[in-house]
Design a protein around this motif. Sequence first.
Motif, PDB file in Angstrom:
ATOM      1  N   LYS A 387      -1.814  -5.091  -7.799  1.00 34.13           N
ATOM      2  CA  LYS A 387      -2.817  -6.147  -7.579  1.00 34.13           C
ATOM      3  C   LYS A 387      -2.604  -7.366  -8.494  1.00 34.13           C
ATOM      4  O   LYS A 387      -3.543  -8.065  -8.849  1.00 34.13           O
ATOM      5  CB  LYS A 387      -4.235  -5.599  -7.770  1.00 34.13           C
ATOM      6  CG  LYS A 387      -4.601  -4.538  -6.731  1.00 34.13           C
ATOM      7  CD  LYS A 387      -6.008  -4.052  -6.925  1.00 34.13           C
ATOM      8  CE  LYS A 387      -6.426  -3.120  -5.791  1.00 34.13           C
ATOM      9  NZ  LYS A 387      -5.568  -1.932  -5.656  1.00 34.13           N
ATOM     10  N   ASP A 389      -1.570 -10.878  -8.628  1.00 32.46           N
ATOM     11  CA  ASP A 389      -1.454 -11.917  -7.603  1.00 32.46           C
ATOM     12  C   ASP A 389      -0.137 -12.673  -7.659  1.00 32.46           C
ATOM     13  O   ASP A 389       0.438 -13.001  -6.618  1.00 32.46           O
ATOM     14  CB  ASP A 389      -2.621 -12.904  -7.725  1.00 32.46           C
ATOM     15  CG  ASP A 389      -3.946 -12.285  -7.311  1.00 32.46           C
ATOM     16  OD1 ASP A 389      -3.908 -11.272  -6.591  1.00 32.46           O
ATOM     17  OD2 ASP A 389      -4.997 -12.804  -7.719  1.00 32.46           O
ATOM     18  N   LYS A 392       2.766 -11.275  -5.646  1.00 32.98           N
ATOM     19  CA  LYS A 392       2.641 -11.033  -4.209  1.00 32.98           C
ATOM     20  C   LYS A 392       3.768 -11.672  -3.412  1.00 32.98           C
ATOM     21  O   LYS A 392       4.224 -11.125  -2.402  1.00 32.98           O
ATOM     22  CB  LYS A 392       1.285 -11.537  -3.711  1.00 32.98           C
ATOM     23  CG  LYS A 392       0.126 -10.612  -4.067  1.00 32.98           C
ATOM     24  CD  LYS A 392      -1.182 -11.090  -3.462  1.00 32.98           C
ATOM     25  CE  LYS A 392      -2.320 -10.123  -3.793  1.00 32.98           C
ATOM     26  NZ  LYS A 392      -3.620 -10.603  -3.236  1.00 32.98           N
TER      27      LYS A 392
END
Length: 898
Positions: A387, A389, A392
Amino acid sequence: MDIDKNKLSPMMKKYLETKEQYSDCILFYRLGDFYEMFFDDALLASKVLNIALTGKACGLEERAPMCGVPYHSVSTYLAKLIESGYKVAIGEQVEDPATAKGLVKREVVKIVTPGTLLENDTLENTKNNYLMTIYCEGQDSSITYVDITTGELNSTLINKNNIKDEVAKISPAEIISNDKEIVKSLKSLSQMSNIYLNYDFDQDLLSEKVLYNTFSREYLSSLNIENNNLYKSISIALNYIRNTQMIESTNISKINIYKSTDYMALDIFTRVNLELTQTIRGGSKKGSLLKVLDYTSTPMGARMLRKYIEQPLTNKTKIDYRLDVSESIKNDFILREELKNSLSKIFDLERICAKIAYERVMPKDLINLKNSISMLPNIIKTIVNSKVDILKDFADNIDPLYDIFELIENSILDEPSNNIKDGNIIKSEYSKELEELRDISNNGAYLIKDIEKREREKTGAKTLKIGYNKVFGYYIEMTKSALSQVDLDESYIRKQTLVNAERFITPELKEIEDKIINAEDKIKNIEYDIFKLIRNSVYENIERIQIVANIIAELDIYLSNAIMANKYNYVKPTINTSGRLEIKDGRHPVIEQIMGSENFISNDTYIDDENKINIITGPNMSGKSTYMRQVALISLMAHIGCYVPATSANIPILDRIFTRVGASDDLSQGQSTFMVEMNEVSQILSNATKDSLIILDEVGRGTSTYDGISLAWSIVEYIHDNIEAKTLFATHYHELTELENKYKNIKNYSVQVKEDGDNIVFLRKIIPNAADRSYGIYVAKLAKLPDEVISRADKILSELEKNHIYNATSIDKSNEYINSEISDFENNQVKKYENLKENNFIQEPKQPVQLIFNTETIGNSEYEEFVDSILEIDLMNSTPMDIMTVVYELQKKAKEIK
């Protein structure tokens, strides 16, 4: 060596014909299991490779000099010849000797040069092997550098004056240029960096045909390079690769156009002095900055990290991004550990792609590719689950390459042969024909037994048996007594009559025989053909693999930075554009590892507009050089996007870092130590800007004291007045500390020393004060010079300090000092004159001599010329005899004018 070709044997005649086509190369000529060399090549190679020189009958009266190397270990010998500055042409057998009629056909299949090496065992996995091409037209030049082992191609336009710095940054293995003067100018640099300079330039290398064969016109048009020299340097590179590899396919799929100003400029001296990728002594990675920073898990990541170190960024946004990604990984322990576990199982995807493109891939390479691809889903899953960011984009852009994985998984054996022509490569279930042939090959004996059983039952001859010999192959044998009791059909064909038996063959038996005997050869041929089809299928997707390899390499660097920062307690630097350089508790990244963090003394650094130049004094061995280098290294690490050894660091964007630390004679160029030093300083003063960081250590020590002080003083003033660069200037000339009183932007610092009786302790702490002594004699004592020498040196130093004629505390007082010296000189001359006069050695003229110039009669130009000649007299550096000669000449001139 003069050779009568008419007398040569056919094989040797063919060898010489091939050699003449590649006269600039050593020719490796394949004969069986060896690459042989003959005549001059043999004489040369036997010495370079330290192998036995023999001879071979060649049709001449004397045997031809000959030496050879085994084909299976050729890469070792190739590497040695390439390192020695030679090119090698590989002449292979291009037809099967077993089926060849007459001479086995041989052709040169590739040329090996320093910049076109492909063999893994001759290359360093953690370093790119670049071929560089330089095209010059007037002052406009373009540089292209390409690594055929990874498919990376970069190109830039560059001013001719900046080529050396760019070469130093890239450190290519080989350079080709159309400008011979440029090649010659790089000779010294090439010797320092072991670069092969190719002096032979063929105009055919400028052909743009290969450029359009490699890239589409649409793609080239999108780069906007049609109207500049980039086309030329790129074409030279692609043509040279095509000429040496002798194959149309390539792993080069894109062109990276860059600006040299996107990266910090570092000259070769700075790179060497800071020991970025190797040590000054020994050229070892151990002891370099690269060794400290390298916690990469993949060869691609290791090469990219080296590139980051050699090419620091100057763009704040890009630097901050690198730091932010590293921070996100550093702060997530589970992410860090799982990424490392997955990345450590990935092989060198870039170089596997090169082997595929140049048709040198082995089955094991494809298995390594498959196993690497199998890690990609784990990496994607790890990033998604974290998780984080900022990561990603990595997960979104990693192509899992499922189709390539399945192709290799379904076709290639998990433990294939090393050689693609040895068989045992392809899984049986991948090809029905292959499966049948393998069944025959593996079960041939059972098939023969089955035929034998059926024929016994069919004929009723219980003594019937099947045998084999090299003349007839498989045959059916029956005794004559058994034969008289059976009725054979027309399928039985009599082949041989023996005393007590008859031998026959049948169509079925011959068909099985053909399959059994030829199965192995057929299997190998079918497997080879299938392997080529698989290789070609993977080649069609090579760009996809390369993109994944690049993403993995980048991710690997950020992981390495996070691991290193966590292990050594490094801090994330702040990058600013205000020009302020502030380091709290900075440490030298390499020396700290050698000494241990608990023993290393950290130091602060602060430079801004009010404190631009730091004059650092202190004794030898006290840590001045280490301190200055650590400031340079911390600044450079920050520009890499790397955590730094400090408790906090605020680093400005720098366009260049210069270091002038130590010097050595450059005898090949006829330059002494001091000349080398002055040349380096000259380069710094010519190229530094207000956004540069300058490290100067003991400048001026290579000449006399007064010369050295004068130069050092003048250099500091020049930097202050004309450049305004951030500067650390270490010196033993305590006179320079007076500059702090003259300029508000110059500050004095020194290394703290603790004196305890006769003992001195260097505390290695930088403090804002000037040192009052150099402690040179104490350092000599530590070096265990004889006591007699130390004692005598103390006495001499005491006398010199007491009677030193040069005791001015500031160069600003130099005019006053010089004037007083001239006054003393004149007074002494008057006294001498009066003394000589009293003793009647000279007589005073009856009337004073006067030179009266009438500008109306002699002309302004003559007058000005006369005055200029007087003003040019260097009184302070002239002997009495010089002065007498000058005065005599002036008198003559005055008479002429009058």
